[in-house]
Design a protein around this motif. Sequence first.
Motif, PDB file in Angstrom:
ATOM      1  N   THR A 215       3.818   1.191  -8.994  1.00  0.00           N
ATOM      2  CA  THR A 215       3.513   1.932  -7.781  1.00  0.00           C
ATOM      3  C   THR A 215       3.984   1.113  -6.594  1.00  0.00           C
ATOM      4  OG1 THR A 215       1.360   0.902  -7.845  1.00  0.00           O
ATOM      5  CG2 THR A 215       1.520   3.142  -8.667  1.00  0.00           C
ATOM      6  N   PRO A 216       4.617   1.783  -5.645  1.00  0.00           N
ATOM      7  CA  PRO A 216       5.029   1.023  -4.462  1.00  0.00           C
ATOM      8  C   PRO A 216       3.794   0.539  -3.712  1.00  0.00           C
ATOM      9  CG  PRO A 216       5.460   3.355  -4.184  1.00  0.00           C
ATOM     10  CD  PRO A 216       4.958   3.176  -5.571  1.00  0.00           C
ATOM     11  N   LEU A 217       3.595  -0.751  -3.677  1.00  0.00           N
ATOM     12  CA  LEU A 217       2.390  -1.285  -3.035  1.00  0.00           C
ATOM     13  C   LEU A 217       2.462  -1.046  -1.542  1.00  0.00           C
ATOM     14  CD1 LEU A 217       1.328  -4.653  -4.605  1.00  0.00           C
ATOM     15  CD2 LEU A 217      -0.035  -2.626  -4.264  1.00  0.00           C
ATOM     16  N   ARG A 218       1.417  -0.509  -1.024  1.00  0.00           N
ATOM     17  CA  ARG A 218       1.416  -0.240   0.404  1.00  0.00           C
ATOM     18  C   ARG A 218       0.850  -1.442   1.121  1.00  0.00           C
ATOM     19  NH1 ARG A 218      -0.935   5.825  -0.107  1.00  0.00           N
ATOM     20  NH2 ARG A 218       0.296   6.384  -1.899  1.00  0.00           N
ATOM     21  N   PRO A 219       1.435  -1.765   2.243  1.00  0.00           N
ATOM     22  CA  PRO A 219       1.049  -3.007   2.924  1.00  0.00           C
ATOM     23  C   PRO A 219      -0.442  -3.098   3.228  1.00  0.00           C
ATOM     24  CG  PRO A 219       2.951  -2.031   3.958  1.00  0.00           C
ATOM     25  CD  PRO A 219       2.505  -1.080   2.910  1.00  0.00           C
ATOM     26  N   SER A 220      -1.050  -1.976   3.560  1.00  0.00           N
ATOM     27  CA  SER A 220      -2.451  -2.054   3.947  1.00  0.00           C
ATOM     28  C   SER A 220      -3.359  -2.307   2.751  1.00  0.00           C
ATOM     29  CB  SER A 220      -2.876  -0.779   4.661  1.00  0.00           C
ATOM     30  OG  SER A 220      -2.746   0.308   3.787  1.00  0.00           O
ATOM     31  N   LEU A 221      -2.816  -2.139   1.527  1.00  0.00           N
ATOM     32  CA  LEU A 221      -3.611  -2.413   0.342  1.00  0.00           C
ATOM     33  C   LEU A 221      -3.270  -3.763  -0.264  1.00  0.00           C
ATOM     34  CD1 LEU A 221      -3.602   1.015  -1.469  1.00  0.00           C
ATOM     35  CD2 LEU A 221      -5.359   0.036  -0.058  1.00  0.00           C
ATOM     36  N   GLN A 222      -2.197  -4.353   0.212  1.00  0.00           N
ATOM     37  CA  GLN A 222      -1.786  -5.627  -0.352  1.00  0.00           C
ATOM     38  C   GLN A 222      -2.755  -6.720   0.049  1.00  0.00           C
ATOM     39  OE1 GLN A 222       2.170  -6.295   0.918  1.00  0.00           O
ATOM     40  NE2 GLN A 222       3.063  -5.272  -0.848  1.00  0.00           N
ATOM     41  N   ARG A 223      -2.965  -7.592  -0.895  1.00  0.00           N
ATOM     42  CA  ARG A 223      -3.779  -8.751  -0.554  1.00  0.00           C
ATOM     43  C   ARG A 223      -2.890  -9.767   0.118  1.00  0.00           C
ATOM     44  NH1 ARG A 223      -7.184  -9.981  -5.835  1.00  0.00           N
ATOM     45  NH2 ARG A 223      -8.388  -8.075  -5.884  1.00  0.00           N
ATOM     46  N   GLU A 224      -3.519 -10.604   0.878  1.00  0.00           N
ATOM     47  CA  GLU A 224      -2.706 -11.551   1.628  1.00  0.00           C
ATOM     48  C   GLU A 224      -2.695 -12.894   0.949  1.00  0.00           C
ATOM     49  OE1 GLU A 224      -3.564 -11.530   5.731  1.00  0.00           O
ATOM     50  OE2 GLU A 224      -4.080  -9.423   5.550  1.00  0.00           O
ATOM     51  N   TYR A 225      -1.610 -13.084   0.238  1.00  0.00           N
ATOM     52  CA  TYR A 225      -1.443 -14.387  -0.389  1.00  0.00           C
ATOM     53  C   TYR A 225      -0.660 -15.318   0.513  1.00  0.00           C
ATOM     54  CZ  TYR A 225      -3.133 -12.160  -4.568  1.00  0.00           C
ATOM     55  OH  TYR A 225      -3.899 -11.501  -5.476  1.00  0.00           O
TER      56      TYR A 225
ATOM     57  N   HIS B 111      -7.294   3.956   5.074  1.00  0.00           N
ATOM     58  CA  HIS B 111      -6.810   3.856   3.705  1.00  0.00           C
ATOM     59  C   HIS B 111      -5.654   4.844   3.498  1.00  0.00           C
ATOM     60  CE1 HIS B 111      -6.898   4.107  -0.721  1.00  0.00           C
ATOM     61  NE2 HIS B 111      -7.325   2.868  -0.635  1.00  0.00           N
ATOM     62  N   PRO B 112      -4.655   4.498   2.686  1.00  0.00           N
ATOM     63  CA  PRO B 112      -3.517   5.413   2.490  1.00  0.00           C
ATOM     64  C   PRO B 112      -3.899   6.788   1.963  1.00  0.00           C
ATOM     65  CG  PRO B 112      -3.013   3.267   1.609  1.00  0.00           C
ATOM     66  CD  PRO B 112      -4.425   3.202   2.070  1.00  0.00           C
ATOM     67  N   SER B 113      -5.060   6.911   1.357  1.00  0.00           N
ATOM     68  CA  SER B 113      -5.465   8.245   0.892  1.00  0.00           C
ATOM     69  C   SER B 113      -5.985   9.115   2.026  1.00  0.00           C
ATOM     70  CB  SER B 113      -6.529   8.106  -0.193  1.00  0.00           C
ATOM     71  OG  SER B 113      -7.680   7.526   0.373  1.00  0.00           O
ATOM     72  N   ASP B 114      -6.220   8.498   3.177  1.00  0.00           N
ATOM     73  CA  ASP B 114      -6.689   9.251   4.341  1.00  0.00           C
ATOM     74  C   ASP B 114      -5.505   9.992   4.964  1.00  0.00           C
ATOM     75  OD1 ASP B 114      -7.723  10.120   6.711  1.00  0.00           O
ATOM     76  OD2 ASP B 114      -8.774   8.256   7.176  1.00  0.00           O
ATOM     77  N   PRO B 115      -5.631  11.291   5.220  1.00  0.00           N
ATOM     78  CA  PRO B 115      -4.499  12.036   5.784  1.00  0.00           C
ATOM     79  C   PRO B 115      -4.028  11.503   7.135  1.00  0.00           C
ATOM     80  CG  PRO B 115      -6.103  13.535   4.924  1.00  0.00           C
ATOM     81  CD  PRO B 115      -6.713  12.177   4.824  1.00  0.00           C
ATOM     82  N   SER B 116      -4.880  10.801   7.845  1.00  0.00           N
ATOM     83  CA  SER B 116      -4.442  10.273   9.142  1.00  0.00           C
ATOM     84  C   SER B 116      -3.658   8.977   8.996  1.00  0.00           C
ATOM     85  CB  SER B 116      -5.652  10.045  10.032  1.00  0.00           C
ATOM     86  OG  SER B 116      -6.417   8.987   9.511  1.00  0.00           O
ATOM     87  N   SER B 117      -3.621   8.427   7.795  1.00  0.00           N
ATOM     88  CA  SER B 117      -2.918   7.167   7.598  1.00  0.00           C
ATOM     89  C   SER B 117      -1.414   7.354   7.705  1.00  0.00           C
ATOM     90  CB  SER B 117      -3.268   6.607   6.234  1.00  0.00           C
ATOM     91  OG  SER B 117      -2.390   5.571   5.892  1.00  0.00           O
ATOM     92  N   ARG B 118      -0.750   6.314   8.159  1.00  0.00           N
ATOM     93  CA  ARG B 118       0.706   6.391   8.247  1.00  0.00           C
ATOM     94  C   ARG B 118       1.335   6.416   6.870  1.00  0.00           C
ATOM     95  NH1 ARG B 118       4.222   3.352  11.020  1.00  0.00           N
ATOM     96  NH2 ARG B 118       4.747   4.784  12.687  1.00  0.00           N
ATOM     97  N   GLU B 119       0.635   5.873   5.872  1.00  0.00           N
ATOM     98  CA  GLU B 119       1.199   5.770   4.531  1.00  0.00           C
ATOM     99  C   GLU B 119       0.764   6.919   3.624  1.00  0.00           C
ATOM    100  OE1 GLU B 119      -0.723   2.038   4.385  1.00  0.00           O
ATOM    101  OE2 GLU B 119       1.122   1.091   3.754  1.00  0.00           O
TER     102      GLU B 119
END
Lengths: 168, 346
Positions: free
Chosen positions: A5-15, B97-105
């Motif tokens: 899955t393309p990891l989305r930046p906002s879900l990525q952990r910060e290593y 969160h990306p699952s939120d429709p307002s999210s950019r992702e």
Amino acid sequence: MATKTPLRPSLQREYSSILIQSSHQIRRATLLRRPKRPYTFTQLITLSDGSSFLHRTTSPIPVYRSTKDIKNSPLWNPSSKKLLNVEEDEAGRLRAFRARFGRGWDAETPVEAEETSEDRKEESKTEPEDSLMDLITGYGQKPQKIKAASSSKKGTADGAGKAKGGKK
Amino acid sequence: MVLYELRTGAPAILRRDAQALFQSTRTCCRRYASSTATEELEQTSSFSTPDPSEDIIKNYDPIARSRKRSVQLPPSRYQFRPPKYYRGPLHPHQPPHPSDPSSREFIPGPFTLPRLEQTYESTIAPDLMTLTYTHFPPGYRAPEKSERLRTWRGDSPYFKNRPLRGPRGGDALRLLRKPITFRNIPRITGVTIHSMVKEAKEDSAYLHVAGMVMQAISNVKVKTHVAKSSVAQWGLREGKYISATAHLKQEDAFHFLSKCVDVVLPRIKDWKGLKGSTGDSSGNLNFGLTPEAVALFPEIEINYDMYPPKMIPGCNIIIHTTARTDRDARLLIRAIGFPFYGKLVD
């Protein structure tokens, strides 16, 4: 799930920030890119037997009619007699041609069990030709054999020879 | 606090010399934020504040106020705009969160219920469960299996507390196959279309065309990859872009597979099916398509002229399933409509 899955930046952990061993912490901003998706249309696929279904595709054509598909392919319909690749040879002419001029793969066609009596007569009339291998092996010997046969024939059947000559 | 400091500091002043006295006076001058804050605290609570006055309530008419406005407010005043940048977990302004429709992702969908998915739910899944069912009579006890990772046995004192031995015959620890119930019927999780374009190392146009073709047939954006290492025999150099991949999931994957089975594969000349020995022994099957076969996809066919004919790539297609063994995966794929040929290897 095995797919990546393309990891989305906002879900990525910060290593990165942990790994960097510097005097002070650096955290640069990550751009949250909007995912790009190609435009898709709804398309109706009509198969060769008339059945149809909808699907999403990048192709803008609304209806797709297929001529060759799963419904008329012999690989998917092995029991269908209609799709079997059988040559229509009711008079047996194609087979007779093959018997006379067929060489190699063509000569080895198996004789079908369901033959008409006429076909058999035809088969007996036409002389069985030598196969290609016989022609090659018996290349040098052939004239001698013929000579021997003719010498033996000469004594017994003169009339036949005369008749032949007359024909010519 | 200050008083306490003074009180405890007093005997010390008496005992110590002038330098100590200077130090204590310095501590005296220190400002304590909490002590000043207590002075600034309001005594009254906000809960005890009185209601707004009568005339404020009477004059409050948001509808009239919005009517009075000649120009509409900008859309940014109506809708929430998520932050463009993610600035770390400690930043006060966090993106949704990306699952939120307002999210950019956010990725919307699914938009359709694919035909193959419906067939799977209604027919294939129950069939698979029936086919893979093994009956055990009541009172049956499964024979004890040997341990998966073996312990070190012997007299050597060094065997103590050693990590367990790996499996026999190799390093790979195979997946465990559990009996299939209604919970773990094998299903398709995704499809990966992959293509390594050899010519791309000289001319990147090949990779661009390959990406376009793969995007057209798969409905998803492709990702390109660089060569990890140089291979002199192939003329490959590290860091060069040579391959492209498309990862399809749920809806896209189902549409792609049904399109393959129904329209594309039957049209390939002398196609025998998937090879019986395919699979990575953990339930993911793979097959390849030649450039001529890729050109048979309806999306390519419809505007074949768009693609330079020599640049259309062949591709590998990997079908990911949740099956633990190739056998189960093959059962599922065969039910979907992929034929197999040759010796079936489990």
